[in-house]
Write a protein that holds these residues in place. Structure first.
Motif, short mmCIF file in Angstrom:
data_model
loop_
_atom_site.label_atom_id
_atom_site.label_comp_id
_atom_site.label_asym_id
_atom_site.label_seq_id
_atom_site.Cartn_x
_atom_site.Cartn_y
_atom_site.Cartn_z
N ALA A 11 0.86 -1.19 0.00
CA ALA A 11 0.00 0.00 0.00
C ALA A 11 0.89 1.24 0.00
N GLU A 15 -1.58 6.61 1.19
CA GLU A 15 -2.90 6.01 1.40
C GLU A 15 -3.07 5.54 2.85
N ILE A 16 -2.02 4.97 3.39
CA ILE A 16 -2.07 4.52 4.79
C ILE A 16 -2.27 5.73 5.70
N LEU A 19 -5.83 6.95 5.42
CA LEU A 19 -6.74 6.06 6.16
C LEU A 19 -6.65 6.34 7.66
N GLU A 20 -5.44 6.48 8.17
CA GLU A 20 -5.27 6.77 9.59
C GLU A 20 -5.91 8.11 9.96
N LEU A 27 -2.96 3.02 12.51
CA LEU A 27 -3.24 1.59 12.38
C LEU A 27 -2.35 0.84 13.36
N ARG A 32 -0.43 -2.38 9.83
CA ARG A 32 0.42 -1.55 8.97
C ARG A 32 1.46 -2.43 8.25
N VAL A 35 -0.40 -4.50 5.43
CA VAL A 35 -0.73 -3.78 4.20
C VAL A 35 0.51 -3.28 3.48
N ASP A 39 -1.21 -5.88 0.75
CA ASP A 39 -2.41 -5.10 0.49
C ASP A 39 -3.18 -5.69 -0.70
N VAL A 64 -6.19 -0.94 0.84
CA VAL A 64 -6.33 0.37 1.48
C VAL A 64 -7.00 1.35 0.53
N ARG A 65 -6.63 1.34 -0.73
CA ARG A 65 -7.21 2.26 -1.71
C ARG A 65 -8.73 2.10 -1.79
N MET A 67 -10.65 0.89 0.63
CA MET A 67 -11.21 1.38 1.89
C MET A 67 -11.41 2.89 1.82
#
Length: 88
Positions: A11, A15-16, A19-20, A27, A32, A35, A39, A64-65, A67
């Protein structure tokens, strides 16, 4: 049972972080790390027994993308619901 993960990628760090930010917390380290390596991976085999008589399975792990896209879609739906004349 040994499970092999295929089709996984790393990922993007951006992006991570997105998301966080959306979750309002970091995460867990184990997620983490997962992913960063797997991922969107697919487990093989992907079926397992439940209570000895039923089978279930996991087709893939949500990337992740995807999500982030789902969170954005839900946010847009929520905003349009708030602006709907039916909700006034």
């Amino acid at each position: 049972m040994k499970i092999r993960l295929t089709h996984g990628t790393s990922a993007a760090q951006s992006e991570i972080l997105d998301l966080e930010r959306g979750l309002g917390r970091p995460l867990p380290n184990v997620l983490r790390a997962f992913v960063n390596q797997f991922d969107g991976a697919r487990p093989e085999p992907n079926t397992f027994k439940i209570c000895g008589t039923n089978d279930s399975g996991v087709n893939d792990f949500i990337p992740v993308r995807r999500m982030l896209a789902e969170r954005a879609n839900r946010s847009e739906e929520h905003t349009s619901e708030l602006q709907s004349p039916c909700n006034l």
